[in-house]
Design a protein around this motif. Structure first.
Motif, PDB file in Angstrom:
ATOM      1  N   UNK A 173    -114.444  44.601 136.527  1.00  8.65           N
ATOM      2  CA  UNK A 173    -114.688  43.686 135.422  1.00  8.65           C
ATOM      3  C   UNK A 173    -113.538  42.723 135.170  1.00  8.65           C
ATOM      4  N   UNK A 174    -112.599  42.596 136.114  1.00 13.12           N
ATOM      5  CA  UNK A 174    -111.393  41.783 135.954  1.00 13.12           C
ATOM      6  C   UNK A 174    -111.574  40.379 136.531  1.00 13.12           C
ATOM      7  N   UNK A 175    -110.967  39.406 135.900  1.00 16.04           N
ATOM      8  CA  UNK A 175    -110.962  38.022 136.389  1.00 16.04           C
ATOM      9  C   UNK A 175    -109.541  37.466 136.297  1.00 16.04           C
ATOM     10  N   UNK A 176    -109.259  36.421 137.060  1.00 19.76           N
ATOM     11  CA  UNK A 176    -107.957  35.742 137.029  1.00 19.76           C
ATOM     12  C   UNK A 176    -108.180  34.254 137.239  1.00 19.76           C
ATOM     13  N   UNK A 177    -107.531  33.442 136.395  1.00 20.11           N
ATOM     14  CA  UNK A 177    -107.501  32.000 136.627  1.00 20.11           C
ATOM     15  C   UNK A 177    -106.051  31.538 136.583  1.00 20.11           C
ATOM     16  N   UNK A 178    -105.769  30.486 137.335  1.00 20.64           N
ATOM     17  CA  UNK A 178    -104.452  29.852 137.315  1.00 20.64           C
ATOM     18  C   UNK A 178    -104.675  28.393 136.976  1.00 20.64           C
TER      19      UNK A 178
END
Length: 189
Positions: free
Chosen positions: A105-110
């Motif tokens: 359920x994890x997300x990452x944005x830069x």
């Protein structure tokens, strides 16, 4: 028949279909590669029981650091040569990101800090939803006084809109679809 009224067709739930249809390579890379002002925002999407949602999708929209809202042209246009996206060249700021959650359920944005506003606009798609949900990710430390949305939200719920700073240039923002910690969602109806 003239004068006859019909009930609207009921909505269907959203997804899960994101794994092959909507995410794209480097969808969370809104900032140009290696930009010194890049900030990372990450978190989890949780359902009403507090369980992670492994097939949610988040779309992020934001202005550039100078406040412009044009983004990179063609950032979703497929490049027929590479299979990637023409506007995702690692050099241009796009202003738009689309990222799926992983199995946990994890997300990452830069991205880069938005100019003119202290937040990122977010649209959440997840299974079981009849319609996608809109919210915002506010950055702590920004001048949040006088923000009409935050001022309209009660103090006990305001924290669901503000990211937690974990370290320099790294923020955590969890999305809770329901329950005691439910994120504040916007109604554009």
């Amino acid at each position: 028949m003239p004068g006859e009224e019909f009930a609207p067709t009921p909505s269907q739930t959203v997804g899960p279909f994101y794994g092959y249809a909507l995410p794209f390579p480097d969808g969370g890379a809104i900032a140009p590669a290696g930009h010194p002002d890049t900030v990372t925002v990450h978190g989890h999407v949780f359902d009403g029981a507090g369980e992670p949602v492994p097939d949610a999708l988040l779309e992020i929209w934001q202005p550039a650091p100078d406040g412009t809202r044009s983004g990179a042209p063609g950032s979703l246009r497929r490049d027929p040569t590479t299979g990637g996206f023409a506007g995702r060249d690692g050099v241009s700021f796009t202003g738009f990101g689309r990222v799926a959650t992983d199995a946990a359920g994890h997300y990452v944005i830069r991205t880069l800090p938005p100019g003119g506003v202290p937040y990122l606009s977010v649209c959440v798609f997840a299974r079981g939803l009849l319609h996608h949900l809109f919210t915002r990710i506010y950055f702590p430390g920004s001048d949040l006084t006088g923000d009409r949305l935050l001022d309209a939200v009660g103090p006990e719920r305001r924290s669901t809109l503000i990211a937690e700073q974990e370290s320099e240039r790294v923020y955590r923002f969890d999305v809770h679809l329901q329950g005691e910690k439910e994120t504040v969602f916007l109604d554009f109806g």
